[in-house]
Design an enzyme around this catalytic site. Sequence first.
Site, PDB file in Angstrom:
ATOM      1  CD  GLU A  62      -3.080  -0.925   2.196  1.00  0.00           C
ATOM      2  OE1 GLU A  62      -2.990  -0.017   3.037  1.00  0.00           O
ATOM      3  OE2 GLU A  62      -4.032  -1.712   2.158  1.00  0.00           O
TER       4      GLU A  62
ATOM      5  CD  GLU B  68      -3.485  -5.667   4.070  1.00  0.00           C
ATOM      6  OE1 GLU B  68      -4.336  -4.866   4.513  1.00  0.00           O
ATOM      7  OE2 GLU B  68      -2.267  -5.463   4.114  1.00  0.00           O
TER       8      GLU B  68
HETATM    9  C1  BG6 Z   1      -4.249  -1.897   5.468  1.00  0.00           C
HETATM   10  C2  BG6 Z   1      -2.874  -2.189   5.973  1.00  0.00           C
HETATM   11  O1  BG6 Z   1      -4.274  -0.564   5.101  1.00  0.00           O
HETATM   12  O2  BG6 Z   1      -5.324  -2.002   6.308  1.00  0.00           O
HETATM   13  C3  BG6 Z   1      -2.850  -2.999   7.262  1.00  0.00           C
HETATM   14  O3  BG6 Z   1      -2.064  -2.780   5.007  1.00  0.00           O
HETATM   15  C4  BG6 Z   1      -3.939  -2.483   8.179  1.00  0.00           C
HETATM   16  O4  BG6 Z   1      -1.567  -2.921   7.813  1.00  0.00           O
HETATM   17  C5  BG6 Z   1      -5.278  -2.746   7.513  1.00  0.00           C
HETATM   18  O5  BG6 Z   1      -3.911  -3.010   9.474  1.00  0.00           O
HETATM   19  C6  BG6 Z   1      -6.488  -2.369   8.336  1.00  0.00           C
HETATM   20  O6  BG6 Z   1      -6.451  -1.037   8.716  1.00  0.00           O
HETATM   21  P1  BG6 Z   1      -6.925  -0.569  10.129  1.00  0.00           P
HETATM   22  O7  BG6 Z   1      -6.737   0.904  10.161  1.00  0.00           O
HETATM   23  O8  BG6 Z   1      -8.362  -0.940  10.245  1.00  0.00           O
HETATM   24  O9  BG6 Z   1      -6.080  -1.297  11.104  1.00  0.00           O
END
Ligand code: BG6
Length: 471
Positions: A164, A374
Amino acid sequence: MSFNEAFLWGSASAAYQIEGAVKEEGKGVSIWDEWAHIEGKTYQGTNGDIATDHFHRYLEDVALMKEMGLKAYRFSISWTRILPNGKGEVNLKGIDFYNRLIDALVEAGIEPVVTLYHWDLPKALQDEYGGWLSPRIVDDFRAYASVCFDAFADRVKYWIVINEPNIFTQLGYQMALHPPGMKDDAAFVKAYHHTALAHAETVITYKAKGYKGYIGSSIAFQPSYAASGSQEDLEAKANYDAIGPWWYMDAYYKGTYPDRGLRYYQERGIEFCPSEKDLALLQQGAKLADFMGINYYQTAMVASNGLDGVGLAGMNTTGKKGSQKESGIPGMYKFVKNPSVEYTDWDWAIDPDGLRMGLVALKERYDLPVMISENGLGAYDLVTEDGYVLDDYRIMFIKEHIKAIENAINQGVDMLGYMTWSFTDLLSWLNGFKKRYGFVYIDFEDEKLTRIKKQSFYWYKKVIEQNGVEG
Ligand code: BG6
């Protein structure tokens, strides 16, 4: 079902969010080690000093993955464990840790998917030349990546160069919410360009060394809808796409930047004119990349936003539904609520079909295989009195997204795998430990950091066994 036998059913994590042991076995200091200790920068001062203590408990975690039947596990390497000062002398104890982790995964029949950079830049490089703001980062990054390839590529076949880049440069250089805490559009554009160059150099290096695996980077993708069919809203969507997703992905996967985006920065007086040499490098990297990593959480609905309209607002870190402030770029677009979808407690739109729509758009624009690196639901989880975590809402969320992927496959998208975020609960950069994503619950209040398998753990195990979801 449409998933082939090689489809990678996986789950993911990142070093700073799980490892802990930040001062052990020769690890150097990263910008996150520093940032999380500055008062007021993270939710209730939470930091990754201990996190899930994965550094000491990786065998227990891998045993859980094996029990689940996980086909792939995505994790990131901490640059400062390998090169404590970002360059120069290699820390053999750091190499040893990842060797042990990779060996344990391979032995458990789990494909390691390795991210080289998930935001924890060596502080030494930030101090020396401003980190991503300087083109000097490109060589240092390539050298770091080479050390990792030489050490691990005999067993690691899937590489994600940068995680990202769009999020960490926006939050770090445009919104001052991540390190280095800047609010400067020109710096943001420059830093992003340097991530793209580092990605390209790394892909080229990997191929030049003759490795036979698969390499790409992961972009956070929020496909968009125009809020209405009005000319203004359609224009706003085109603006969003040109300085948002297509800007980010074209640089990595075409080796160009969208004209509309370039014009936008020019008109705003932001000097950004990549040289022919840089563009040639980006194009070479784009040709050699094997897949696109896509992190998908939600879609965006965009509407027109006047020159005197709203500016960028940070994300909801309260976990109180409805507390997200309006956000946008004056003269370009703003985000509005989508009346057709539900939202999470952190105001993220729940939109599985948006994933199918986005994947089809990617196929049309880039025509590359995609790995969902993800996807998941951040939620409050509770442990019942008899010790269960009944996260049926997470099961529903993941199930619908898997169906969306299946629909995309049926529309011709080439999918390599699906990595849920995350395997165990972990530290959220700005939301501390209360926003949970894992299949495995961790009791962060208790220093034993006991792991509890959630209902979703058993459900995903079945998905893997059946190679898909039913119904
Ligand atoms: C992504 C990242 O942006 O989202 C992760 O790659 C992150 O590292 C995940 O934990 C979820 O985001 P958040 O802010 O809900 O923890």
